[in-house]
Design a protein around this motif. Structure first.
Motif, PDB file in Angstrom:
ATOM      1  N   ASP A  10      -0.491   7.539   5.083  1.00 12.43           N
ATOM      2  CA  ASP A  10       0.413   7.694   6.205  1.00 12.43           C
ATOM      3  C   ASP A  10       1.776   7.098   5.856  1.00 12.43           C
ATOM      4  O   ASP A  10       2.819   7.714   6.051  1.00 12.43           O
ATOM      5  CB  ASP A  10      -0.208   6.957   7.399  1.00 12.43           C
ATOM      6  CG  ASP A  10       0.445   7.375   8.694  1.00 12.43           C
ATOM      7  OD1 ASP A  10       0.677   8.586   8.855  1.00 12.43           O
ATOM      8  OD2 ASP A  10       0.713   6.497   9.525  1.00 12.43           O
ATOM      9  N   TYR A  11       1.743   5.898   5.305  1.00  7.68           N
ATOM     10  CA  TYR A  11       2.969   5.213   4.914  1.00  7.68           C
ATOM     11  C   TYR A  11       3.735   6.039   3.891  1.00  7.68           C
ATOM     12  O   TYR A  11       4.947   6.206   3.984  1.00  7.68           O
ATOM     13  CB  TYR A  11       2.622   3.841   4.340  1.00  7.68           C
ATOM     14  CG  TYR A  11       3.829   2.971   4.105  1.00  7.68           C
ATOM     15  CD1 TYR A  11       4.417   2.294   5.163  1.00  7.68           C
ATOM     16  CD2 TYR A  11       4.378   2.826   2.833  1.00  7.68           C
ATOM     17  CE1 TYR A  11       5.520   1.496   4.972  1.00  7.68           C
ATOM     18  CE2 TYR A  11       5.491   2.028   2.627  1.00  7.68           C
ATOM     19  CZ  TYR A  11       6.045   1.368   3.697  1.00  7.68           C
ATOM     20  OH  TYR A  11       7.148   0.579   3.500  1.00  7.68           O
ATOM     21  N   PHE A  12       2.979   6.585   2.959  1.00  9.15           N
ATOM     22  CA  PHE A  12       3.594   7.396   1.909  1.00  9.15           C
ATOM     23  C   PHE A  12       4.323   8.597   2.497  1.00  9.15           C
ATOM     24  O   PHE A  12       5.452   8.908   2.115  1.00  9.15           O
ATOM     25  CB  PHE A  12       2.511   7.834   0.921  1.00  9.15           C
ATOM     26  CG  PHE A  12       2.981   8.829  -0.096  1.00  9.15           C
ATOM     27  CD1 PHE A  12       3.936   8.480  -1.040  1.00  9.15           C
ATOM     28  CD2 PHE A  12       2.489  10.127  -0.099  1.00  9.15           C
ATOM     29  CE1 PHE A  12       4.377   9.393  -1.983  1.00  9.15           C
ATOM     30  CE2 PHE A  12       2.941  11.040  -1.030  1.00  9.15           C
ATOM     31  CZ  PHE A  12       3.872  10.681  -1.970  1.00  9.15           C
ATOM     32  N   TYR A  42       5.607   8.888   5.465  1.00  2.96           N
ATOM     33  CA  TYR A  42       6.833   8.496   6.151  1.00  2.96           C
ATOM     34  C   TYR A  42       7.905   8.022   5.178  1.00  2.96           C
ATOM     35  O   TYR A  42       9.096   8.205   5.407  1.00  2.96           O
ATOM     36  CB  TYR A  42       6.524   7.424   7.203  1.00  2.96           C
ATOM     37  CG  TYR A  42       5.982   8.055   8.449  1.00  2.96           C
ATOM     38  CD1 TYR A  42       6.851   8.528   9.425  1.00  2.96           C
ATOM     39  CD2 TYR A  42       4.617   8.239   8.626  1.00  2.96           C
ATOM     40  CE1 TYR A  42       6.373   9.151  10.559  1.00  2.96           C
ATOM     41  CE2 TYR A  42       4.128   8.859   9.755  1.00  2.96           C
ATOM     42  CZ  TYR A  42       5.000   9.315  10.721  1.00  2.96           C
ATOM     43  OH  TYR A  42       4.535   9.939  11.832  1.00  2.96           O
ATOM     44  N   GLU A  43       7.453   7.429   4.085  1.00  2.00           N
ATOM     45  CA  GLU A  43       8.413   7.017   3.056  1.00  2.00           C
ATOM     46  C   GLU A  43       9.106   8.250   2.486  1.00  2.00           C
ATOM     47  O   GLU A  43      10.324   8.266   2.303  1.00  2.00           O
ATOM     48  CB  GLU A  43       7.675   6.259   1.955  1.00  2.00           C
ATOM     49  CG  GLU A  43       8.564   5.356   1.144  1.00  2.00           C
ATOM     50  CD  GLU A  43       7.753   4.510   0.165  1.00  2.00           C
ATOM     51  OE1 GLU A  43       8.025   3.326   0.052  1.00  2.00           O
ATOM     52  OE2 GLU A  43       6.847   5.067  -0.493  1.00  2.00           O
TER      53      GLU A  43
END
Lengths: 472, 394
Positions: free
Chosen positions: B21-23, B25-26
């Motif tokens: 998920d973080y990836f 958004y990054e």
């Protein structure tokens, strides 16, 4: 060219990225094309700031490329003598070039000052980045001689290693052995690209939003002169500088690492929250790590490191720290700064070590910060005398403890000091650690673009330059 | 044991998915930044260039001309950087946003301007440099010693920081200018000092005495100063009844420009001319003669305070039909420009000298023009910073 300039952000970076990805990655899919594009971009990047000294860099590249080949050839033929003589010649050449362009002025004017001879300094401007790229080149030559690496066969790949624009002018000092594989074989992907862009924006924000703003406060404090300063003003000033130099330098490293990522490289880290260090030794494990590791690998350990008797270890440490100080600039206060750290580190290693362990960590951190700030006074002062006057004011040699200037600075810049302080410590990762992972990932989506827009605002507004009719 | 294993597997999975998920958004944020980067770049290239900046009061850098010599000495690169930032999209908006951000976070001093309350901007006061002031006053004492027979007066006006203390930002360091001015008066011998601090401090609503956006005093302050100076020099203020008439209400002065804050506008008023006295104004070095001390064209420019005399000139001579036989020399800075018009009916001739631009020895004027009175009229900040008086008198 610097990363925080309009030329870089508006023209150079988009153009280089577009060419690299369209021509290199999409159309030709060729490593050679990608490297060639980066090399040309890097040479333009350097020439933009140093249209003349680029010749010096090219000569240095050419010389060391040949020297590297010679060393390897001699070693292959088991001609140890020749390998050694080429190696020594190459090292003398590199140190000689660095010494001449960086230190000649200092030595001539100091010599003239001592002897009273009317010698004129050469007044050569310092070629940008020479301290960084010379150290990179030396890592190549030394590791080659020691047999740790193979010589680079292609001149233009070697030239790319030396001139690679992300880390060319302010580090990190990337050793050839750490990057040689990436030069010949790297894969750009979304992960490294997006990580790189986010990292670049963090670095740009450190430089444009924090470092420049904090720097202007310190500049105004310093300009008022130690003799008119209150204790409070002196501490605010050096606190600002302490933050400024960290954001400036680590911001530049962040930008370098980030840009590296954009083009598929992975550079070594250079800073690891130095201001949470609880000892000087700890501080230097966190500050400008690529330089410390360079001196460790190529000076300290060859001298015998700490596997010798105590006096020899002390000697080795003092040599390293004298050189570290000197590397930072051609002025005697940098030497003083290096010696100061050498002495502190030796004290820590042999005398304070057992004593310190009994003191609570928070106190150790506090004392370390004070020692580091005193160090920054030596580092930033225009002369050694001025440094001691400033340090004197910090510790009470002043007419007043707090004056109007100090309290005005404190009231009007309090928010900035607080934000700067928080950003220098791992406060952000602590706070976001409290958030749910989902919110944390949403945050970055808002944060990086916002920071980028802020950076643009700060960059452009710094060029605001009203003409005031001077006849008033 | 079994359960624990499952649990740790679950934890691993959520960890993995949150990482993914973080990836995502990054990547998204990197994409937005990339779009902004390219958009800004393209818009900068197609945007139309602006020639002049009203806010900055200067011509902006235009497209740099390429030549090999400018490339080799780096001038081309500097010009290119200046061009790109000068012509940057919405430049003025970005600058004012920056000031807003700074002020929001507490900053109250920008480019040597204090940002006060109620839109008041203040010129950061000059420091009292003993050596510099002594040089000036020594030179002035020398001049007086050589011209004993001439009545010599000095009036130094305080700056807004002294009179409008209540509008200053909290804790702003300001000196006591009344003390500083008195110290200067005390070190002068043979000069009749005229105190302007006292009367200006007594005014009920002092916010009318200085412009909010400029470092000068207003006509209201000039009225008070004129009364004091007339009394000190023995003139009859009743001989000249005048009114102040507003001529512009859109004045944004030097302080607004320096700080980049354009939130307020000031009104400039000029006094009506004396009805029974005619006069002629000669700009000596410029070789120009006019019939007015006002330059209405300046009201259309940025520097509207220059409506008085059109700005500062090295030497200006006013000859009037006044019945007075006296010749006055005024040695001054720009504060005097708005006050001198009121002195016209009282003298046959007024010679105005601005030592910052006057390149001859002042004594020459005294000798050739048979001066009877000398008035030194300055504001404290300029006087304290001045080095030209000492230079032009020696």
């Amino acid at each position: 060219m610097v990363f925080s300039s309009a030329t870089f952000l508006i023209v150079f970076l988009p153009l280089t990225m577009a060419l690299y990805y369209l021509l290199g990655v999409k159309i030709t899919k060729s490593m050679a094309v990608k490297n060639l594009i980066l090399l040309i971009a890097s040479l333009i990047f350097y020439a933009w700031g140093e249209p003349v000294y680029i010749i010096l860099m090219l000569l240095s590249i050419f010389f060391n490329f040949i020297a590297g080949k010679d060393i390897e050839q001699a070693q292959r033929r088991k001609d140890k003598k020749k390998a050694k003589s080429v190696f020594i010649f190459a090292i003398i050449f590199n140190i000689g070039v660095l010494g001449f362009f960086k230190y000649a002025n200092l030595f001539i004017s100091t010599f003239a000052g001592i002897t009273g001879l009317g010698l004129r300094p050469l007044n050569l401007p310092l070629p940008v980045g020479i301290s960084f790229y010379t150290f990179q080149i030396m890592s190549y030559i030394i590791d080659l001689y020691k047999g740790n690496i193979k010589a680079q066969k292609k001149l233009f790949v070697f030239a790319l290693y030396v001139s690679l624009f992300p880390q060319l002018i302010a580090g990190p000092i990337v050793k050839y052995k750490d990057i040689s594989d990436q030069l010949m074989n790297r894969k750009e992907n979304w992960a490294s690209y997006s990580k790189g862009i986010n990292r670049f924006i963090i670095g740009l924000s450190k430089k444009l939003i924090l470092a420049n703003t904090l720097g202007s406060i310190y500049a105004s404090v310093q300009a008022s002169g130690a003799e008119n300063m209150s204790v409070l003003t002196a501490w605010i000033g050096i606190f600002c500088y302490t933050l400024q130099i960290y954001f400036d330098f680590s911001g530049y490293s962040d930008m370098a690492i980030g840009l590296g990522g954009v083009f598929g490289f992975e550079f070594c880290e250079n800073f690891n929250y130095p201001y949470i260090a609880i000892s000087i030794t700890d501080f230097w494990r966190r500050w400008h790590m690529s330089l410390s590791s360079w001196f460790r690998d190529y000076v300290y350990i060859p001298l015998g490191g700490n596997r010798c008797k105590v006096p020899r270890v002390i000697f080795n440490l003092m040599v390293v720290w004298l050189l570290t100080g000197f590397w930072h600039g051609a002025a005697w206060n940098f030497v003083l700064w290096g010696v100061y750290y050498g002495i502190l580190l030796i004290l820590e290693k042999y005398i304070l070590d057992n004593l310190v362990k009994k003191i609570p960590k928070i106190l150790r951190w506090f004392v370390t910060m004070v020692a580091v700030m005193v160090g920054w006074v030596m580092f930033s002062a225009p002369s050694i005398g001025e440094a001691f006057r400033y340090i004197g004011v910090m510790f009470g040699r002043s007419a007043s403890f707090a004056d109007a200037t100090g309290s005005f600075l404190l009231t009007t810049d309090f928010a900035l000091l607080l934000i700067g302080f928080a950003c220098a410590l791992p406060v952000y990762s602590f706070l976001t650690g409290l958030l749910s992972p989902k919110k944390r990932s949403r945050l970055i989506l808002a944060l990086t673009p916002l920071l980028f827009v802020l950076c643009i605002i700060f960059m452009i507004s710094e060029t605001y330059n009203p003409f005031l009719y001077f006849r008033f | 044991m079994e359960k624990k294993k499952v649990n740790s597997k679950n934890v691993k999975r959520t960890k993995k998915s949150s990482k993914q998920d973080y990836f995502v958004y990054e990547c998204l944020s990197a994409l937005i930044v990339t779009v902004i980067l390219f958009a800004v770049s393209l818009l900068s290239l197609i945007g139309k260039d602006r020639e002049y900046s009203e806010n900055e009061n200067r011509y902006l850098t235009t497209k740099p001309q390429f030549s090999w010599s400018s490339l080799m000495d780096g001038k081309f690169m500097d010009d290119a950087e200046a061009y790109l930032s000068d012509q940057f999209l919405l430049r003025d908006k970005l600058v004012s946003l920056r000031t807003d951000i700074d002020v929001f976070f507490g900053k109250r001093e920008i480019n040597d301007v204090y940002i006060g309350k109620k839109h008041f901007l203040f010129e950061k006061p000059s420091v009292f440099n003993e050596a510099r002031v002594k040089k000036t006053t020594d030179a002035m004492n020398n001049l007086k010693a050589k011209n004993q027979g001439i009545n010599t007066y000095i009036a130094i006006a305080p700056n807004s920081t002294e009179i409008l203390g209540g509008y200053l930002p909290s804790n702003a360091p300001v000196p006591n200018q009344t003390e500083q001015i008195n110290k200067i008066y005390q070190s002068l011998s043979g000069y009749t000092p005229i105190d302007l601090c006292g009367p200006l401090k007594k005014v009920q609503d002092p916010q009318e005495l200085y412009y909010r956006t400029d470092h000068h005093w207003t006509s209201k302050a000039v009225d008070i100063a004129y009364a004091e100076i007339a009394r000190g020099m023995g003139l009859d203020p009743a001989a000249y009844q005048y009114q102040n008439l507003p001529v512009t209400d859109s004045f944004q002065g030097t302080l607004a420009s320096s700080a980049g804050i354009f939130s307020a506008k000031d009104t400039i008023s000029v006094p009506t001319c004396p009805s029974d006295v005619m006069y002629r104004v000669t700009y000596v070095d410029e070789n120009r003669v006019t019939t007015s001390v006002f330059d209405p064209q300046k009201l259309n420019s940025k520097s509207k305070y220059e409506v008085f005399f059109g700005g500062n000139y090295s030497q200006v001579v006013i000859e009037s039909s006044s019945s007075s036989e006296k010749v006055l020399m005024v040695v001054k800075d720009s504060y005097a420009n708005s006050l001198i018009p009121l002195l016209i009916p009282h003298y046959k001739k007024i010679i105005i000298v601005d030592p910052r631009y006057y390149n001859d020895n002042i004594q020459n004027i005294i000798d050739t023009e048979s001066v009877t009175d000398i008035l030194w009229l300055y504001n404290a900040n300029t006087f304290l910073n001045d080095t030209s008086i000492a230079a032009k008198l020696s």
